[in-house]
Scaffold this active site. Structure first.
Site, short mmCIF file in Angstrom:
data_model
loop_
_atom_site.label_atom_id
_atom_site.label_comp_id
_atom_site.label_asym_id
_atom_site.label_seq_id
_atom_site.Cartn_x
_atom_site.Cartn_y
_atom_site.Cartn_z
N GLY A 215 -14.38 -18.85 81.71
CA GLY A 215 -14.17 -19.86 82.75
C GLY A 215 -12.85 -19.59 83.45
O GLY A 215 -12.11 -20.50 83.82
N ILE B 70 -18.77 -16.73 85.41
CA ILE B 70 -20.08 -16.39 85.98
C ILE B 70 -19.94 -15.99 87.44
O ILE B 70 -20.82 -15.40 88.02
CB ILE B 70 -21.12 -17.54 85.88
CG1 ILE B 70 -20.52 -18.87 86.33
CG2 ILE B 70 -21.69 -17.65 84.50
CD1 ILE B 70 -21.57 -19.96 86.53
N ASN C 272 -21.91 -15.58 81.08
CA ASN C 272 -22.45 -16.93 81.10
C ASN C 272 -22.50 -17.36 79.64
O ASN C 272 -23.19 -16.73 78.83
CB ASN C 272 -23.86 -16.88 81.72
CG ASN C 272 -24.54 -18.23 81.68
OD1 ASN C 272 -24.09 -19.16 81.01
ND2 ASN C 272 -25.64 -18.34 82.42
N TYR D 269 -20.46 -36.11 80.63
CA TYR D 269 -19.28 -35.27 80.39
C TYR D 269 -18.49 -35.81 79.19
O TYR D 269 -18.14 -35.06 78.27
CB TYR D 269 -18.43 -35.28 81.66
CG TYR D 269 -17.09 -34.58 81.56
CD1 TYR D 269 -17.01 -33.21 81.42
CD2 TYR D 269 -15.91 -35.31 81.68
CE1 TYR D 269 -15.78 -32.58 81.37
CE2 TYR D 269 -14.68 -34.68 81.64
CZ TYR D 269 -14.61 -33.31 81.48
OH TYR D 269 -13.39 -32.69 81.44
N LYS E 174 -17.78 -34.21 75.52
CA LYS E 174 -16.42 -33.96 75.02
C LYS E 174 -16.24 -34.58 73.63
O LYS E 174 -15.68 -33.95 72.72
CB LYS E 174 -15.38 -34.51 76.00
CG LYS E 174 -15.24 -33.69 77.28
CD LYS E 174 -14.85 -32.24 76.98
CE LYS E 174 -14.69 -31.39 78.21
NZ LYS E 174 -14.50 -29.96 77.90
N1 SER Z 1 -10.24 -34.42 85.39
C1 SER Z 1 -11.47 -34.61 84.69
C2 SER Z 1 -12.47 -35.30 85.51
O1 SER Z 1 -12.08 -36.07 86.36
C3 SER Z 1 -11.23 -35.41 83.45
O2 SER Z 1 -11.27 -34.58 82.37
O3 SER Z 1 -13.62 -35.12 85.33
#
Ligand code: SER
Length: 314
Positions: A9, A36, A53, A143, A147
């Site tokens: 990344g 990628i 990837n 997300y 995490k």
């Molecule tokens: N900066 C990120 C976001 O706004 C937070 O981890 O998704």
């Protein structure tokens, strides 16, 4: 020990700056940038670059086989706002990418793995102010869910297999070198570009939305300090609370006005990202990072604002 460091990344907001910092310390040839996408920056000229990837395990396996990395940084991910547009892809990339890397790190005896978590791992029932390391965590974005789950996997691989995985819960990261990608905190970067171009900005977050933030220089330094710390100092194997400052769009605008007196802040119609921001902490208690490995931010709102404007003006 001779280090070989793989950064997956490498073309993103963090990767771009991390790769050049690591190359300064370890030598260009010892830091392998992977993404990628074709790199847009100096990355491709300065040192090795590989197309990778993280979801293609065989290609990832070849990468580990070729370089036998001593350290791996996994930064490839979908962020909060783009994750909501494609929840299944966000889960697949953020979760299976991590598991692929953890498994290969074990197989090829990688000494240290770095994986970032986020303030997004907290949720609406987490305490909002000075959010502690340990509290209710009920993230409601895909997300954030990825995490929190990733943090549990990191700790699991450490406890069960002894893999030296280290992690930080980043706040919103503010930088000027590479564009941010699909986050909720990105307004705090766009505002600087528009302040210089148009002396005005339309914020998609409301005036009083306070969020934890950090200038990228601090984030990169903190990340490398964590990775350089002796293993016995690392008491947290899920992910460390970590912060630099907290502010609202309004306080940031007032700071910008000290440099650009005519700057005007307006607000857009309701945006989905408001709900995401409302579910996150306003400020973070990162006392354990300070205690364990001496973390101390260098940039406050005033210093960060001056730096952003100076650098973007160039
Ligand atoms: N900066 C990120 C976001 O706004 C937070 O981890 O998704």
């Amino acid at each position: 020990m001779h280090e070989k460091i793989v950064v997956i990344g490498s073309n993103g907001q963090i990767g771009t700056e991390l790769v050049s910092e690591l190359r300064k310390s370890y030598g260009d040839g010892n830091v392998i940038a992977c993404d990628i996408r074709r790199p847009d920056y100096d990355i491709k000229n300065a040192g090795p670059f590989e197309f990778v990837n993280v979801l293609e395990k065989e290609i990832l396996n070849q990468l580990f086989k070729k370089y036998k990395p001593t350290q791996v940084y996994l930064l490839a991910a979908l962020l909060s706002a783009t994750g909501e547009q494609n929840p299944k892809l966000a889960w697949d990339l953020n979760m299976n990418g991590l598991l692929n890397v953890l498994d290969l790190a074990l197989e090829y005896n990688t000494a240290r793995v770095y994986w970032p978590s986020s303030i997004a791992a907290f949720g609406p029932n987490s305490p909002k102010d000075h959010t502690p390391q340990y509290c209710i965590m009920d993230p409601n974005t895909v997300y954030g869910i990825s995490k929190l789950a990733g943090e549990r996997w990191c700790e699991y691989y450490f406890q069960r297999y002894g893999l030296d995985v280290r992690s930080i819960r980043y706040p919103g990261l503010i930088s000027w070198k590479a564009a941010p990608g699909g986050g909720t905190t990105d307004y705090a970067i766009h505002i600087f570009h528009d302040a210089l171009k148009k002396q005005a900005y339309q914020s998609f977050l409301s005036a009083e939305t306070e969020l934890p933030m950090m200038y990228m220089d601090d984030a990169i330094r903190g990340t490398i300090e964590l990775m350089d710390a002796p293993a016995e100092k690392i008491s947290i194997r899920s992910s460390y609370n970590f912060t630099g400052m907290s502010f609202t769009p309004e306080t940031l605008a007032n700071e910008i006005k000290k440099h650009i007196p005519g700057f005007k802040l307006g607000y857009t119609e309701y945006d989905q990202r408001q709900a995401i921001a409302d579910s996150w902490p306003r400020s973070i208690d990162d006392g354990i990072a300070e205690r364990d490995w001496g973390w101390k931010p260098d940039f406050d709102l005033t210093k960060m604002t001056a730096e952003m404007l100076n650098n973007l003006r160039k």
